[in-house]
Design a protein around this motif. Structure first.
Motif, PDB file in Angstrom:
ATOM      1  N   PRO B  90      59.056  10.213  87.758  1.00 54.31           N
ATOM      2  CA  PRO B  90      57.806  10.758  87.202  1.00 54.31           C
ATOM      3  C   PRO B  90      56.710  10.918  88.259  1.00 54.31           C
ATOM      4  O   PRO B  90      55.734  11.597  88.005  1.00 54.31           O
ATOM      5  N   TYR B  91      56.886  10.278  89.414  1.00 57.07           N
ATOM      6  CA  TYR B  91      55.871  10.440  90.458  1.00 57.07           C
ATOM      7  C   TYR B  91      55.965  11.834  91.062  1.00 57.07           C
ATOM      8  O   TYR B  91      57.036  12.421  91.078  1.00 57.07           O
ATOM      9  N   PRO B  92      54.812  12.346  91.575  1.00 56.51           N
ATOM     10  CA  PRO B  92      54.836  13.704  92.137  1.00 56.51           C
ATOM     11  C   PRO B  92      55.878  13.825  93.253  1.00 56.51           C
ATOM     12  O   PRO B  92      55.954  12.955  94.121  1.00 56.51           O
ATOM     13  N   ASP B  93      56.665  14.879  93.188  1.00 57.65           N
ATOM     14  CA  ASP B  93      57.712  15.085  94.193  1.00 57.65           C
ATOM     15  C   ASP B  93      57.134  15.133  95.598  1.00 57.65           C
ATOM     16  O   ASP B  93      57.786  14.733  96.553  1.00 57.65           O
ATOM     17  N   ILE B  94      55.888  15.635  95.702  1.00 52.61           N
ATOM     18  CA  ILE B  94      55.285  15.807  97.022  1.00 52.61           C
ATOM     19  C   ILE B  94      55.158  14.461  97.725  1.00 52.61           C
ATOM     20  O   ILE B  94      55.451  14.334  98.915  1.00 52.61           O
ATOM     21  N   ILE B  95      54.759  13.443  96.971  1.00 48.08           N
ATOM     22  CA  ILE B  95      54.591  12.112  97.562  1.00 48.08           C
ATOM     23  C   ILE B  95      55.930  11.583  98.057  1.00 48.08           C
ATOM     24  O   ILE B  95      56.036  11.037  99.158  1.00 48.08           O
ATOM     25  N   LEU B  96      56.970  11.787  97.241  1.00 46.14           N
ATOM     26  CA  LEU B  96      58.281  11.261  97.609  1.00 46.14           C
ATOM     27  C   LEU B  96      58.836  12.021  98.807  1.00 46.14           C
ATOM     28  O   LEU B  96      59.446  11.436  99.707  1.00 46.14           O
ATOM     29  N   GLY B 140      52.875  17.420 118.160  1.00 51.15           N
ATOM     30  CA  GLY B 140      53.948  18.398 117.982  1.00 51.15           C
ATOM     31  C   GLY B 140      55.140  17.889 117.183  1.00 51.15           C
ATOM     32  O   GLY B 140      55.643  18.585 116.295  1.00 51.15           O
ATOM     33  N   THR B 141      55.598  16.649 117.471  1.00 54.38           N
ATOM     34  CA  THR B 141      56.814  16.190 116.787  1.00 54.38           C
ATOM     35  C   THR B 141      56.640  16.059 115.265  1.00 54.38           C
ATOM     36  O   THR B 141      57.587  16.377 114.539  1.00 54.38           O
ATOM     37  N   PRO B 142      55.457  15.642 114.749  1.00 58.97           N
ATOM     38  CA  PRO B 142      55.331  15.666 113.279  1.00 58.97           C
ATOM     39  C   PRO B 142      55.443  17.078 112.709  1.00 58.97           C
ATOM     40  O   PRO B 142      55.998  17.272 111.629  1.00 58.97           O
ATOM     41  N   ILE B 143      54.948  18.076 113.488  1.00 61.85           N
ATOM     42  CA  ILE B 143      55.091  19.461 113.004  1.00 61.85           C
ATOM     43  C   ILE B 143      56.578  19.812 112.920  1.00 61.85           C
ATOM     44  O   ILE B 143      57.026  20.435 111.951  1.00 61.85           O
ATOM     45  N   LEU B 144      57.341  19.387 113.937  1.00 63.29           N
ATOM     46  CA  LEU B 144      58.775  19.684 113.922  1.00 63.29           C
ATOM     47  C   LEU B 144      59.433  19.069 112.682  1.00 63.29           C
ATOM     48  O   LEU B 144      60.249  19.696 112.017  1.00 63.29           O
ATOM     49  N   SER B 145      59.071  17.815 112.367  1.00 60.81           N
ATOM     50  CA  SER B 145      59.666  17.162 111.189  1.00 60.81           C
ATOM     51  C   SER B 145      59.274  17.882 109.906  1.00 60.81           C
ATOM     52  O   SER B 145      60.103  18.082 109.018  1.00 60.81           O
ATOM     53  N   MET B 203      47.828  23.556 113.677  1.00 58.88           N
ATOM     54  CA  MET B 203      49.184  23.725 113.125  1.00 58.88           C
ATOM     55  C   MET B 203      49.634  22.474 112.398  1.00 58.88           C
ATOM     56  O   MET B 203      50.287  22.539 111.358  1.00 58.88           O
ATOM     57  N   LEU B 204      49.267  21.311 112.962  1.00 60.79           N
ATOM     58  CA  LEU B 204      49.651  20.050 112.317  1.00 60.79           C
ATOM     59  C   LEU B 204      49.017  19.958 110.928  1.00 60.79           C
ATOM     60  O   LEU B 204      49.681  19.602 109.948  1.00 60.79           O
ATOM     61  N   ILE B 205      47.745  20.318 110.852  1.00 62.58           N
ATOM     62  CA  ILE B 205      47.063  20.227 109.561  1.00 62.58           C
ATOM     63  C   ILE B 205      47.644  21.241 108.571  1.00 62.58           C
ATOM     64  O   ILE B 205      47.878  20.929 107.400  1.00 62.58           O
ATOM     65  N   LEU B 206      47.940  22.415 109.072  1.00 64.00           N
ATOM     66  CA  LEU B 206      48.558  23.432 108.208  1.00 64.00           C
ATOM     67  C   LEU B 206      49.905  22.932 107.672  1.00 64.00           C
ATOM     68  O   LEU B 206      50.203  23.035 106.478  1.00 64.00           O
ATOM     69  N   ALA B 207      50.693  22.350 108.583  1.00 62.43           N
ATOM     70  CA  ALA B 207      52.008  21.851 108.172  1.00 62.43           C
ATOM     71  C   ALA B 207      51.859  20.711 107.167  1.00 62.43           C
ATOM     72  O   ALA B 207      52.566  20.659 106.156  1.00 62.43           O
ATOM     73  N   LEU B 208      50.896  19.798 107.432  1.00 59.71           N
ATOM     74  CA  LEU B 208      50.669  18.674 106.520  1.00 59.71           C
ATOM     75  C   LEU B 208      50.304  19.153 105.123  1.00 59.71           C
ATOM     76  O   LEU B 208      50.689  18.563 104.119  1.00 59.71           O
ATOM     77  N   THR B 209      49.543  20.240 105.069  1.00 58.80           N
ATOM     78  CA  THR B 209      49.074  20.730 103.774  1.00 58.80           C
ATOM     79  C   THR B 209      50.173  21.475 103.023  1.00 58.80           C
ATOM     80  O   THR B 209      50.293  21.329 101.814  1.00 58.80           O
ATOM     81  N   ALA B 211      53.744  21.936 104.046  1.00 63.01           N
ATOM     82  CA  ALA B 211      55.166  21.595 104.116  1.00 63.01           C
ATOM     83  C   ALA B 211      55.656  20.707 102.962  1.00 63.01           C
ATOM     84  O   ALA B 211      56.715  20.997 102.396  1.00 63.01           O
ATOM     85  N   PRO B 212      54.923  19.656 102.562  1.00 64.58           N
ATOM     86  CA  PRO B 212      55.444  18.843 101.464  1.00 64.58           C
ATOM     87  C   PRO B 212      55.618  19.639 100.162  1.00 64.58           C
ATOM     88  O   PRO B 212      56.627  19.486  99.465  1.00 64.58           O
ATOM     89  N   PHE B 213      54.666  20.531  99.873  1.00 68.21           N
ATOM     90  CA  PHE B 213      54.798  21.374  98.676  1.00 68.21           C
ATOM     91  C   PHE B 213      56.037  22.253  98.787  1.00 68.21           C
ATOM     92  O   PHE B 213      56.858  22.327  97.878  1.00 68.21           O
ATOM     93  N   ALA B 214      56.136  22.929  99.927  1.00 69.48           N
ATOM     94  CA  ALA B 214      57.232  23.867 100.114  1.00 69.48           C
ATOM     95  C   ALA B 214      58.574  23.149 100.048  1.00 69.48           C
ATOM     96  O   ALA B 214      59.525  23.628  99.420  1.00 69.48           O
ATOM     97  N   THR B 215      58.644  21.954 100.663  1.00 73.70           N
ATOM     98  CA  THR B 215      59.896  21.204 100.649  1.00 73.70           C
ATOM     99  C   THR B 215      60.272  20.801  99.228  1.00 73.70           C
ATOM    100  O   THR B 215      61.426  20.959  98.811  1.00 73.70           O
ATOM    101  N   ALA B 216      59.287  20.299  98.489  1.00 74.32           N
ATOM    102  CA  ALA B 216      59.569  19.862  97.119  1.00 74.32           C
ATOM    103  C   ALA B 216      60.068  21.032  96.275  1.00 74.32           C
ATOM    104  O   ALA B 216      61.047  20.903  95.526  1.00 74.32           O
ATOM    105  N   TYR B 217      59.417  22.193  96.422  1.00 75.96           N
ATOM    106  CA  TYR B 217      59.857  23.360  95.641  1.00 75.96           C
ATOM    107  C   TYR B 217      61.240  23.819  96.057  1.00 75.96           C
ATOM    108  O   TYR B 217      62.084  24.138  95.215  1.00 75.96           O
ATOM    109  N   ALA B 218      61.457  23.824  97.365  1.00 74.34           N
ATOM    110  CA  ALA B 218      62.758  24.271  97.856  1.00 74.34           C
ATOM    111  C   ALA B 218      63.864  23.359  97.323  1.00 74.34           C
ATOM    112  O   ALA B 218      64.927  23.830  96.906  1.00 74.34           O
TER     113      ALA B 218
END
Lengths: 209, 224
Positions: B90-96, B140-145, B203-209, B211-218
């Motif tokens: 039930p927790y938001p997928d983004i957090i997980l 850079g490496t967090p952006i890669l992840s 880029m890091l901030i863009l990815a942080l904002t 990527a989690p949404f996009a990953t959860a949806y994907a």
């Protein structure tokens, strides 16, 4: 304990197409508190797909699933609190111990009933195996670890995909006990099983796909 | 409170799994070690040559090592049904999903950063460039992840998904590579690195904002 109000899971006009094959079309069903629905059918007829649609993991090509008259797609966060799903795959990590696995399941759910992982494992006859890596357990024991997850939450609706796979006689009686107390507490159950299921004192509705 | 517990439980689970599968954890690091130690042998011991190529070697090796490690991010969870359980929480997928991305970074990006600093000695990286190199790696490496997690989520469970994954991530990784190397090169020549750092932070901030949404949806799409 579980809330006393009656809940209803209702599906209307479900259609599922996989690999250009219509698995089922215009399928409707309703299950309310205290009822068991057993889904039967030959291999590859869409039983697992149906269960995955009912718990909101997959989308039907047509049709809607309602929980208490609310579309589960719109109220997904609310709906999944009431669902406990043990799928075809166990959903446990073989590198972790049963207790560690259940600890993670506990953390991921919002409706704990206070049972500890150890108590849950004990109810499935896994006393003494809490700290053995799951990799070293037999497949029947792995299945029982997965089923132990059911005992951690208040979820009303249990959706089980072939719970008896590779479980022995003793394991079956553990499962029967657990299902019985779930039904006595006013729970509901949808399961896929090729074998006859018996839960003492509970009438089981069968549906052929 | 509950969501925080779910986050830490999943993070710790992934770290435990990582340490119990040491091979998967060490694979990208050993790859990195190999590439970076082979360069002095291939280019010869000339200090000026090695120094000239040091930022490029270190960054290309880190990027490739990070790409190698992506594959394992969701695969075992998909195969053993854990992913179903995670998405049914039930927790938001983004957090997980964020917990999984952070675990991935802690097991690849963070050790790669340390390795890179140690191995840059081999390549005679000048002292003035150390801090900028550390900075580019930390940004850079967090952006890669994160960018990688989106691509992995889209391809998890596909046959030949590995090839598609490389095609998807390489163009997305290129800006990171270009700006990171340019920053370290500038530092070596005593020029300002501010522009590159601003760009990498952006880029890091863009990815942080995103990527989690996009990953959860994907992931949801792949499961359905």
């Amino acid at each position: 304990m579980m809330s006393n109000e009656t809940s209803v899971l209702r599906a209307e006009g479900l259609e599922c197409i996989r690999n250009d094959m219509v698995l089922f079309r215009d399928l409707s069903l309703a299950v309310s508190s205290g009822e068991v629905l057993q889904v039967k059918g030959p291999n590859g007829c869409g039983k697992t797909s149906l269960l995955r649609i009912l718990c909101g993991l997959a989308l039907p090509n047509e049709g809607v699933v309602y929980w208490n008259d609310k579309d589960i797609r719109e109220y997904n966060g609310e709906y999944v609190q009431h669902v406990n799903y043990v799928g075809h795959h166990n959903g446990i990590k073989v590198e972790l111990t049963p207790a560690e696995n259940l600890h993670v399941s506990n953390a991921l759910s919002t409706t704990h009933n206070g049972a500890s992982p150890e108590q849950a494992l004990q109810q499935f006859g896994l006393y003494g195996y809490e700290d053995t890596p799951v990799r070293k357990l037999s497949s029947g024991q792995k299945r029982r670890v997965a089923l132990s997850r059911l005992l951690l939450t208040h979820a009303q609706l249990w959706i089980l995909d072939e719970p008896y796979t590779s479980v022995d006689g003793a394991g079956r009686s553990f499962i029967a006990d657990v299902l019985k107390s779930h039904m006595d507490a006013g729970g509901m159950l949808i399961l896929v099983s090729h074998e006859p299921v018996s839960i003492p004192g509970v009438k089981i509705r069968e549906m052929a796909l | 409170m509950g969501a925080y517990q779910a986050f830490t439980a999943l993070l710790l689970r992934d770290l435990k799994l990582g340490f119990r599968n040491m091979g998967d954890l060490l694979n990208p690091l050993l790859f990195f070690l190999m590439v970076v130690t082979l360069f002095p042998l291939a280019l010869g011991p000339e200090k000026s040559v090695l120094q000239e190529h040091a930022p490029a070697v270190i960054w290309v090796a880190s990027l490739l090592a990070a790409s190698i490690s992506l594959d394992t991010m969701f695969r075992s969870d998909m195969e053993d049904g854990s992913l179903e359980q995670i998405l049914l929480s039930p927790y938001p997928d983004i957090i997980l999903v964020m917990a999984k991305i952070l675990a991935h970074w802690l097991m690849t990006g963070a050790p790669l950063t340390i390795f890179a600093l140690l191995l840059s000695v081999l390549l005679y990286l000048p002292g003035a460039a150390y801090l900028p190199l550390l900075g580019t790696l930390l940004l850079g490496t967090p952006i890669l992840s994160m960018v990688g997690s989106v691509a992995v989520a889209l391809t998890v469970g596909l046959r030949n998904g590995g090839m598609l994954l490389i095609l998807l991530i390489l163009p997305l990784y290129m800006p990171v590579l270009i700006f990171a190397i340019s920053a370290v090169n500038n530092a070596m020549r005593g020029l300002s690195v501010a522009g590159e750092f601003y760009f990498l932070s952006g880029m890091l901030i863009l990815a942080l904002t995103l990527a989690p949404f996009a990953t959860a949806y994907a992931l949801k799409i792949r499961m359905g």
